[in-house]
Design an enzyme around this catalytic site. Structure first.
Site, PDB file in Angstrom:
ATOM      1  N   GLU A 153       4.874 -15.435 -58.270  1.00 25.08           N
ATOM      2  CA  GLU A 153       5.939 -14.729 -58.992  1.00 25.08           C
ATOM      3  C   GLU A 153       5.624 -14.576 -60.480  1.00 25.08           C
ATOM      4  O   GLU A 153       5.935 -13.542 -61.086  1.00 25.08           O
ATOM      5  CB  GLU A 153       7.271 -15.472 -58.813  1.00 25.08           C
ATOM      6  CG  GLU A 153       7.853 -15.387 -57.412  1.00 25.08           C
ATOM      7  CD  GLU A 153       7.338 -16.455 -56.464  1.00 25.08           C
ATOM      8  OE1 GLU A 153       7.896 -16.604 -55.379  1.00 25.08           O
ATOM      9  OE2 GLU A 153       6.349 -17.161 -56.813  1.00 25.08           O
ATOM     10  N   LYS A 155       3.339  -9.087 -40.436  1.00 28.36           N
ATOM     11  CA  LYS A 155       3.691  -9.094 -41.857  1.00 28.36           C
ATOM     12  C   LYS A 155       3.291 -10.411 -42.519  1.00 28.36           C
ATOM     13  O   LYS A 155       3.803 -10.743 -43.582  1.00 28.36           O
ATOM     14  CB  LYS A 155       5.199  -8.877 -42.024  1.00 28.36           C
ATOM     15  CG  LYS A 155       5.681  -7.490 -41.641  1.00 28.36           C
ATOM     16  CD  LYS A 155       5.332  -6.484 -42.712  1.00 28.36           C
ATOM     17  CE  LYS A 155       5.992  -5.148 -42.460  1.00 28.36           C
ATOM     18  NZ  LYS A 155       5.725  -4.187 -43.564  1.00 28.36           N
ATOM     19  N   ARG A 156       2.403 -11.144 -41.910  1.00 24.59           N
ATOM     20  CA  ARG A 156       1.992 -12.476 -42.390  1.00 24.59           C
ATOM     21  C   ARG A 156       3.216 -13.392 -42.527  1.00 24.59           C
ATOM     22  O   ARG A 156       3.269 -14.248 -43.376  1.00 24.59           O
ATOM     23  CB  ARG A 156       1.231 -12.368 -43.721  1.00 24.59           C
ATOM     24  CG  ARG A 156       0.007 -11.483 -43.667  1.00 24.59           C
ATOM     25  CD  ARG A 156      -0.611 -11.297 -45.039  1.00 24.59           C
ATOM     26  NE  ARG A 156      -1.458 -12.423 -45.419  1.00 24.59           N
ATOM     27  CZ  ARG A 156      -1.670 -12.775 -46.685  1.00 24.59           C
ATOM     28  NH1 ARG A 156      -1.085 -12.123 -47.672  1.00 24.59           N
ATOM     29  NH2 ARG A 156      -2.463 -13.786 -46.966  1.00 24.59           N
ATOM     30  N   GLY A 197      13.245 -17.494 -56.904  1.00 26.26           N
ATOM     31  CA  GLY A 197      14.693 -17.378 -56.705  1.00 26.26           C
ATOM     32  C   GLY A 197      15.216 -18.026 -55.457  1.00 26.26           C
ATOM     33  O   GLY A 197      16.411 -17.960 -55.168  1.00 26.26           O
ATOM     34  N   LEU A 200       7.642 -13.144 -49.906  1.00 26.25           N
ATOM     35  CA  LEU A 200       8.593 -12.052 -49.791  1.00 26.25           C
ATOM     36  C   LEU A 200       7.913 -10.800 -49.254  1.00 26.25           C
ATOM     37  O   LEU A 200       6.798 -10.461 -49.658  1.00 26.25           O
ATOM     38  CB  LEU A 200       9.198 -11.763 -51.169  1.00 26.25           C
ATOM     39  CG  LEU A 200      10.421 -10.844 -51.221  1.00 26.25           C
ATOM     40  CD1 LEU A 200      11.596 -11.449 -50.468  1.00 26.25           C
ATOM     41  CD2 LEU A 200      10.812 -10.591 -52.684  1.00 26.25           C
ATOM     42  N   GLU A 209       8.885 -22.151 -50.659  1.00 23.27           N
ATOM     43  CA  GLU A 209      10.289 -22.535 -50.853  1.00 23.27           C
ATOM     44  C   GLU A 209      10.878 -23.073 -49.553  1.00 23.27           C
ATOM     45  O   GLU A 209      11.599 -24.081 -49.562  1.00 23.27           O
ATOM     46  CB  GLU A 209      11.080 -21.340 -51.384  1.00 23.27           C
ATOM     47  CG  GLU A 209      10.702 -21.025 -52.820  1.00 23.27           C
ATOM     48  CD  GLU A 209      11.420 -19.836 -53.426  1.00 23.27           C
ATOM     49  OE1 GLU A 209      11.936 -19.954 -54.550  1.00 23.27           O
ATOM     50  OE2 GLU A 209      11.465 -18.768 -52.767  1.00 23.27           O
ATOM     51  N   LEU A 221       7.380  -7.444 -49.649  1.00 23.30           N
ATOM     52  CA  LEU A 221       7.571  -6.505 -50.755  1.00 23.30           C
ATOM     53  C   LEU A 221       7.867  -5.094 -50.267  1.00 23.30           C
ATOM     54  O   LEU A 221       8.451  -4.296 -51.007  1.00 23.30           O
ATOM     55  CB  LEU A 221       6.328  -6.504 -51.652  1.00 23.30           C
ATOM     56  CG  LEU A 221       6.024  -7.839 -52.343  1.00 23.30           C
ATOM     57  CD1 LEU A 221       4.755  -7.724 -53.180  1.00 23.30           C
ATOM     58  CD2 LEU A 221       7.189  -8.286 -53.210  1.00 23.30           C
ATOM     59  N   ALA A 274       3.664 -15.712 -46.029  1.00 23.41           N
ATOM     60  CA  ALA A 274       3.050 -15.205 -47.252  1.00 23.41           C
ATOM     61  C   ALA A 274       4.084 -14.842 -48.310  1.00 23.41           C
ATOM     62  O   ALA A 274       3.751 -14.197 -49.302  1.00 23.41           O
ATOM     63  CB  ALA A 274       2.181 -13.996 -46.928  1.00 23.41           C
ATOM     64  N   ARG A 312       3.654 -11.630 -61.239  1.00 26.61           N
ATOM     65  CA  ARG A 312       4.316 -10.359 -60.925  1.00 26.61           C
ATOM     66  C   ARG A 312       5.478 -10.073 -61.858  1.00 26.61           C
ATOM     67  O   ARG A 312       6.268  -9.157 -61.628  1.00 26.61           O
ATOM     68  CB  ARG A 312       4.806 -10.384 -59.469  1.00 26.61           C
ATOM     69  CG  ARG A 312       3.656 -10.407 -58.471  1.00 26.61           C
ATOM     70  CD  ARG A 312       4.126 -10.590 -57.049  1.00 26.61           C
ATOM     71  NE  ARG A 312       2.986 -10.642 -56.125  1.00 26.61           N
ATOM     72  CZ  ARG A 312       3.001 -11.247 -54.947  1.00 26.61           C
ATOM     73  NH1 ARG A 312       4.095 -11.886 -54.549  1.00 26.61           N
ATOM     74  NH2 ARG A 312       1.937 -11.237 -54.181  1.00 26.61           N
TER      75      ARG A 312
END
Length: 261
Positions: free
Chosen positions: A136, A29-30, A144, A68, A116, A70, A66, A139
């Site tokens: 973000e 999932k990177r 957050g 979140l 983050e 999704l 990479a 998108r």
């Protein structure tokens, strides 16, 4: 070298002397973040073994992270979204304000939540493949997981605005130049450099490391008068520690290395 049990399959843990190696283990999932990974990071940093003096965190596979995942993104109302963001804050505060310093070894994608996490660490070593982004803004959402507080302190508000307004991607060399990483190394050499730095950090006096992690950020965030008073207090407390007195004596009597040696 000793492997220890991890709270989640998304992380692999290993102890080398006084250093804890934390590997993000979602390469398929990177190394993207889901709730299990965030909560796993929180549990690891809540339960650092007593002999550990420094942590090195890195990613398995081709990327640090990479961002979140999704594919596991759930639709949340405003209250649920607030609590989810605060979960990230709680977990990454355990990294930044935990019991030991943390070195991040970066390669490939350091994007969104990956940045983050990296910005919550104290030292960042970037391999030549590293690239940074905050997608973000493209998108239709906002960061957050703490980026709006931590990233501007590394690179300035204007550069973070640019990253989110325009989708700008910083490559490894640019990232080191503007402050996203303190060290830049060739591909495949990051972990070795990270462990080398962790050993140096581990050899510091415990009070000095504590002050750098917990007091220096408060000094930086305070007004000048308050900051200078905190500096005086922590300088006096640090110098009064028996370990500091011994180190000073060793230096004065020629038993310690001089700067540059």
């Amino acid at each position: 070298m000793q492997e220890i049990e991890s709270p989640t399959a998304s992380l692999q843990l290993e102890i080398r002397d006084e250093i804890l190696l934390v590997a993000i283990n979602r390469p398929e999932k990177r190394n993207a973040f889901n709730d299990d990974l965030v909560l796993g990071i929180e549990k690891v940093f809540e339960n650092i073994p007593s002999q550990i003096r420094c942590v090195v965190i890195y990613g398995l596979g081709k990327h640090f992270s990479a961002g979140l995942d999704l594919s596991e993104l759930k639709e949340r109302d405003a209250v649920q979204g607030l609590h989810h963001s605060r979960m990230w804050h709680r977990a990454l505060d355990k990294v930044q304000f935990g019991s030991v310093p943390v070195v991040a070894v970066l390669h490939g994608a350091v994007v969104g939540g990956g940045l983050e996490l990296a910005s919550a660490c104290h030292i960042r070593v970037a391999e030549s493949s590293t690239f940074y982004a905050l997608p973000e803004g493209q998108r239709g959402i906002f960061v957050g997981g703490g980026a709006s507080v931590r990233v501007p302190k590394l690179i300035g508000m204007a550069r973070m605005m640019d990253m989110m307004f325009t989708g700008r991607v910083y490559k490894a060399e640019e990232g080191e130049r503007i402050g996203l990483a303190q060290y830049l190394v060739e591909e495949g050499q990051g972990l070795e450099k990270g462990i080398e730095l962790a050993k140096k950090i581990s050899s510091n006096a415990g009070m000095t490391n504590y002050a750098l992690m917990h007091v220096l950020p408060k000094i930086v965030d305070s007004g000048q008068n308050e900051g200078l008073m905190m500096e005086s207090l922590i300088a006096a407390i640090s110098a009064d520690a028996p370990e500091a007195k011994k180190r000073l004596t060793d230096f004065l009597e020629g038993r310690a290395k001089k700067v540059g040696e």
